[in-house]
Design a protein around this motif. Sequence first.
Motif, mmCIF file in Angstrom:
data_model
loop_
_atom_site.group_PDB
_atom_site.id
_atom_site.type_symbol
_atom_site.label_atom_id
_atom_site.label_comp_id
_atom_site.label_asym_id
_atom_site.label_seq_id
_atom_site.Cartn_x
_atom_site.Cartn_y
_atom_site.Cartn_z
ATOM 1 N N ILE A 190 -4.319 6.270 46.842
ATOM 2 C CA ILE A 190 -4.273 7.555 47.544
ATOM 3 C C ILE A 190 -4.830 7.461 48.969
ATOM 4 N N HIS A 191 -5.193 6.236 49.386
ATOM 5 C CA HIS A 191 -5.618 6.027 50.768
ATOM 6 C C HIS A 191 -4.595 5.207 51.555
ATOM 7 N N VAL A 229 -0.380 4.529 52.759
ATOM 8 C CA VAL A 229 0.999 4.991 52.963
ATOM 9 C C VAL A 229 1.801 3.765 53.378
ATOM 10 N N ASP A 230 2.863 3.488 52.656
ATOM 11 C CA ASP A 230 3.704 2.321 52.936
ATOM 12 C C ASP A 230 2.878 1.037 52.998
ATOM 13 N N GLY A 231 1.896 0.958 52.103
ATOM 14 C CA GLY A 231 1.090 -0.255 52.007
ATOM 15 C C GLY A 231 -0.021 -0.378 53.026
ATOM 16 N N LYS A 232 -0.197 0.612 53.889
ATOM 17 C CA LYS A 232 -1.223 0.556 54.937
ATOM 18 C C LYS A 232 -2.362 1.536 54.643
ATOM 19 N N PHE A 233 -3.590 1.101 54.952
ATOM 20 C CA PHE A 233 -4.764 1.944 54.746
ATOM 21 C C PHE A 233 -4.945 2.911 55.918
ATOM 22 N N TYR A 234 -5.242 4.181 55.568
ATOM 23 C CA TYR A 234 -5.512 5.186 56.597
ATOM 24 C C TYR A 234 -6.861 5.885 56.378
ATOM 25 N N GLY A 235 -7.648 5.408 55.444
ATOM 26 C CA GLY A 235 -8.958 5.982 55.193
ATOM 27 C C GLY A 235 -9.627 5.264 54.041
ATOM 28 N N LEU A 236 -10.901 5.588 53.828
ATOM 29 C CA LEU A 236 -11.652 5.041 52.702
ATOM 30 C C LEU A 236 -12.505 6.146 52.099
ATOM 31 N N PRO A 237 -12.754 6.096 50.785
ATOM 32 C CA PRO A 237 -13.533 7.161 50.144
ATOM 33 C C PRO A 237 -15.030 7.046 50.423
ATOM 34 N N LEU A 238 -15.656 8.180 50.694
ATOM 35 C CA LEU A 238 -17.114 8.228 50.783
ATOM 36 C C LEU A 238 -17.708 8.425 49.393
ATOM 37 N N HIS A 239 -17.033 9.232 48.593
ATOM 38 C CA HIS A 239 -17.459 9.472 47.215
ATOM 39 C C HIS A 239 -16.323 10.129 46.447
ATOM 40 N N THR A 240 -16.463 10.143 45.140
ATOM 41 C CA THR A 240 -15.453 10.772 44.298
ATOM 42 C C THR A 240 -16.117 11.727 43.309
ATOM 43 N N ASN A 241 -15.308 12.559 42.692
ATOM 44 C CA ASN A 241 -15.737 13.372 41.557
ATOM 45 C C ASN A 241 -14.502 13.646 40.710
ATOM 46 N N ALA A 242 -14.683 14.268 39.577
ATOM 47 C CA ALA A 242 -13.551 14.499 38.676
ATOM 48 C C ALA A 242 -13.905 15.622 37.713
ATOM 49 N N GLU A 265 -2.574 9.505 26.769
ATOM 50 C CA GLU A 265 -3.512 8.716 27.563
ATOM 51 C C GLU A 265 -4.537 9.639 28.208
ATOM 52 N N TYR A 266 -5.725 9.116 28.440
ATOM 53 C CA TYR A 266 -6.767 9.905 29.095
ATOM 54 C C TYR A 266 -6.416 10.093 30.568
ATOM 55 N N SER A 267 -6.736 11.265 31.076
ATOM 56 C CA SER A 267 -6.444 11.535 32.478
ATOM 57 C C SER A 267 -7.405 12.581 33.025
ATOM 58 N N SER A 268 -7.517 12.595 34.323
ATOM 59 C CA SER A 268 -8.285 13.631 35.016
ATOM 60 C C SER A 268 -7.778 13.682 36.446
ATOM 61 N N VAL A 269 -8.213 14.688 37.180
ATOM 62 C CA VAL A 269 -7.804 14.807 38.578
ATOM 63 C C VAL A 269 -8.962 14.369 39.468
ATOM 64 N N ILE A 270 -8.662 13.485 40.389
ATOM 65 C CA ILE A 270 -9.692 12.954 41.275
ATOM 66 C C ILE A 270 -9.987 13.931 42.405
ATOM 67 N N GLY A 271 -11.249 13.999 42.764
ATOM 68 C CA GLY A 271 -11.667 14.805 43.898
ATOM 69 C C GLY A 271 -12.637 13.988 44.731
ATOM 70 N N GLY A 272 -13.162 14.600 45.765
ATOM 71 C CA GLY A 272 -14.109 13.900 46.622
ATOM 72 C C GLY A 272 -13.686 13.959 48.071
ATOM 73 N N GLU A 273 -14.341 13.167 48.891
ATOM 74 C CA GLU A 273 -14.046 13.143 50.319
ATOM 75 C C GLU A 273 -13.871 11.719 50.822
ATOM 76 N N SER A 274 -13.036 11.593 51.845
ATOM 77 C CA SER A 274 -12.770 10.301 52.472
ATOM 78 C C SER A 274 -13.096 10.375 53.955
ATOM 79 N N ILE A 275 -13.277 9.212 54.545
ATOM 80 C CA ILE A 275 -13.536 9.136 55.980
ATOM 81 C C ILE A 275 -12.425 8.332 56.637
ATOM 82 N N ALA A 276 -11.975 8.797 57.805
ATOM 83 C CA ALA A 276 -10.853 8.167 58.493
ATOM 84 C C ALA A 276 -11.067 8.254 59.995
#
Length: 408
Positions: free
Chosen positions: A135-136, A138-151, A288-299
Amino acid sequence: MKRKLILFVSLLIILSTILIGCNGQSQSEGKSSNGKVTLDLWHYWTDNLESTLKKYVEEFNKTHSKIDIELTYVPYSELTQQLLIGATGGDLPDLIIGGINEVQFYAKSGILEDISEKVKNSGEAESMYENIIEIHKVDGKFYGLPLHTNAVALFYNTDLIKEPPTNWGELTQMAQELTTENRYGFAASAHNSQHGTASWIPFLWSTGSDVGDLESSEAISALKLWENMYEKNLMSKEVVNEELQDINVDFYTGKAAMMIGGSWMIPVINAEAPDLNWSVAKIPKDKEYSSVIGGESIAIGKGQNVEESWKFIEFMLEPERQMEWLKATGNYPSGSKIANKPYFQENNVRKTFAEVIKTSQGYGWGQNHNEINTAIYTAIQDALVGGATAKEALKKASNTITPILEEN
């Protein structure tokens, strides 16, 4: 004499133009009068997150003599629009902290800088979970990194439940056994907002379906699960009016034995109901187990100060500092390097959420998020209180969503 005067004035105009151009170039590069590079960081945080961020920015500024970071607060409801305006006018901030599910949309909208080379050389993604990596990019290229996650996960009262349900059959049976005159067996937000979507969509994903096949028997079974529990009064009739924080109140006041809730709700439970005995588990599954990811990223803003901005990203993601950040903000890591530390492994609640995040996924709806989100929570409400069956409600949602997906 007159010709010399005209030539002199012309030279002055040219020289002034050059100086103004140089001055403009200096400003675009973020140079301040004292020779430092000033970086503008946009964020939407308030309260504890904002104060913690300020602390780290102050620390960074003190330890980096040639860089100054200035924080700009932009309300959450305005951030995306302001960034789109900035991208159009070429006036973007150097650094952006935004929703983890917005990275791909921002990248496709020309807001973010490609940082693939920086990420590769730093090794930052090596221990990151694959679902978080995707989720960071697009077309194989990085546009950000996560600072933290939650769910989101299943919270349950341990005075009432010794072993939490692991599948839909167990969930329904347990909810029925725990429902009394003064207590509901199960609670989840069915609100006409993101709260309703985030609470139900893990059940959809658990079937192996997604928003692109809402008319499948699997998708229908996910909504029918909620429809049946609602009709049998295993869920309060008020869940259609309750956001996640309201569901949390139902849980910690004893009005619900189980709930779908987010990791960010833990501090509230501890503060409001310190004597409540509770724990968390993965959301009961279909396949299968699932959840929705949340959190913030920095770019990094497209065309901005990449080298200096990357120094701050590295600063924030340094393992010891990242651990401090997660403890201070009550959030969770995006990879095994930190998730395997004792702090997360020796506490059952933190360990469970760290595990849940491994199997969570982002929405990935980008610029169509609002339309798809609205169609989903409307389907939930239609099935519970709108007089439609689960099949009819999801067909209506599919009629809205399918053309959107076909256009992209």
